[in-house]
Design an enzyme around this catalytic site. Structure first.
Site, short mmCIF file in Angstrom:
data_model
loop_
_atom_site.label_atom_id
_atom_site.label_comp_id
_atom_site.label_asym_id
_atom_site.label_seq_id
_atom_site.Cartn_x
_atom_site.Cartn_y
_atom_site.Cartn_z
N SER A 14 0.82 -1.19 0.00
CA SER A 14 0.00 0.00 0.00
C SER A 14 0.86 1.25 0.00
CB SER A 14 -0.91 0.01 1.24
OG SER A 14 -1.63 -1.21 1.34
N HIS A 17 0.54 15.66 -2.94
CA HIS A 17 1.21 16.67 -3.76
C HIS A 17 0.44 17.97 -3.60
CE1 HIS A 17 3.45 13.41 -5.70
NE2 HIS A 17 2.28 12.81 -5.91
N CYS A 65 -4.35 -2.47 0.09
CA CYS A 65 -4.64 -3.81 -0.41
C CYS A 65 -4.98 -4.68 0.78
CB CYS A 65 -3.44 -4.36 -1.17
SG CYS A 65 -3.76 -5.92 -2.02
#
Length: 268
Positions: free
Chosen positions: A118, A123, A146
């Site tokens: 994972s 950003h 996951c």
């Protein structure tokens, strides 16, 4: 389909469903002069620098029950920052049942669950209109897990970690896992709206609408503040220093900016 604890134990192999949450937030500001724009960008770069973003994402990792493997972070010139965290399977206990409930997550207290392969990224994008006085700060956070637990449990904390005028939130479940008989499961928890993971007091502050494609396990929610106070959008001064006409013109520009982001199109 909601699985019981016993059914989840009897999956064939590892639960490899991928659950992806994309959280995009926008902060809008009016900056009258070049100096004000530069000061606003400096403020944003300081307020949301790579170190603070790392702390936010580390808390997200705690909330979804992950162990941090690696952190990469960078402050950019002239502006903006990025952080990427790789995480692996976290501890599991009886609180895992909580991960399947359609309810807001903590802000923040730990929620534990099994996940692997994972990552969490952020950003930032500070920018401004060249001549219209509008400055906009955008942060994009992606949480991909996951396994069983949903990254939606960290949504409440992320909302409260930023000053947000507009939010665009996407959630998708990809892939499939199998039960012991080989039957494919394309989702392992019930969900009808991302809004179920947002606290009522937050929902009361925003106008929200959903665009969901249930058969594809795709969910989208857009949010825009429903109360407007010009003082909250002026950088370094208050509206009582402006004429009535200036207040109206600036308010129009700010609301137009938020509407364009909310509806995803330019408006004349």
């Amino acid at each position: 389909m909601e699985l019981t604890h016993q059914q989840r134990i009897e999956l064939h192999g590892f639960n490899n469903l991928t659950k992806s949450l994309s959280f995009n937030m926008y902060d809008i500001c009016y900056t009258k002069t070049k100096e004000e724009r530069e000061a606003y960008i400096d403020y944003i770069d300081e307020q949301y620098n790579a170190d603070r973003l790392t702390k936010i994402l580390s808390n997200v990792s705690d909330i979804i029950g992950a162990h941090i493997l690696n952190i990469a972070k960078q402050d950019y010139e002239p502006q903006g920052a990025s952080v990427t965290i790789l995480v692996s399977e976290g501890p599991v206990d009886d609180a895992k049942e909580e991960a399947f409930k359609e309810s807001p997550g903590p802000a923040p207290t730990a929620v534990v669950g099994a996940l692997d392969k994972s990552h969490i990224t952020v950003h930032t994008y500070p920018e401004y209109h060249p001549d219209d006085g509008i400055s906009t700060f955008r942060a994009d956070i992606d949480v991909a897990t996951c396994g069983e637990i949903s990254p939606l449990k960290a949504l409440n904390y992320m909302i409260q970690s930023f000053e947000t005028d507009v939010m665009v939130i996407d959630y998708r479940v990809r892939g499939f896992t199998r039960d012991v008989s080989g039957h494919k499961l394309f989702i392992d928890h019930e969900i009808n709206s991302i809004q179920n993971y947002i606290p009522d007091d937050v929902k009361d502050q925003y106008n929200m609408f959903d665009v969901n494609v249930y058969q594809e396990n795709l969910f989208n929610t857009k949010c825009k503040l429903n109360q407007f106070d010009l003082d909250n959008y002026l950088f370094g001064y208050t509206k009582d220093t402006l004429s009535k006409k200036e207040q109206e013109e600036i308010s129009h520009k700010l609301n137009k900016e938020m509407d364009e982001i909310f509806y995803g199109k330019n408006m004349s």
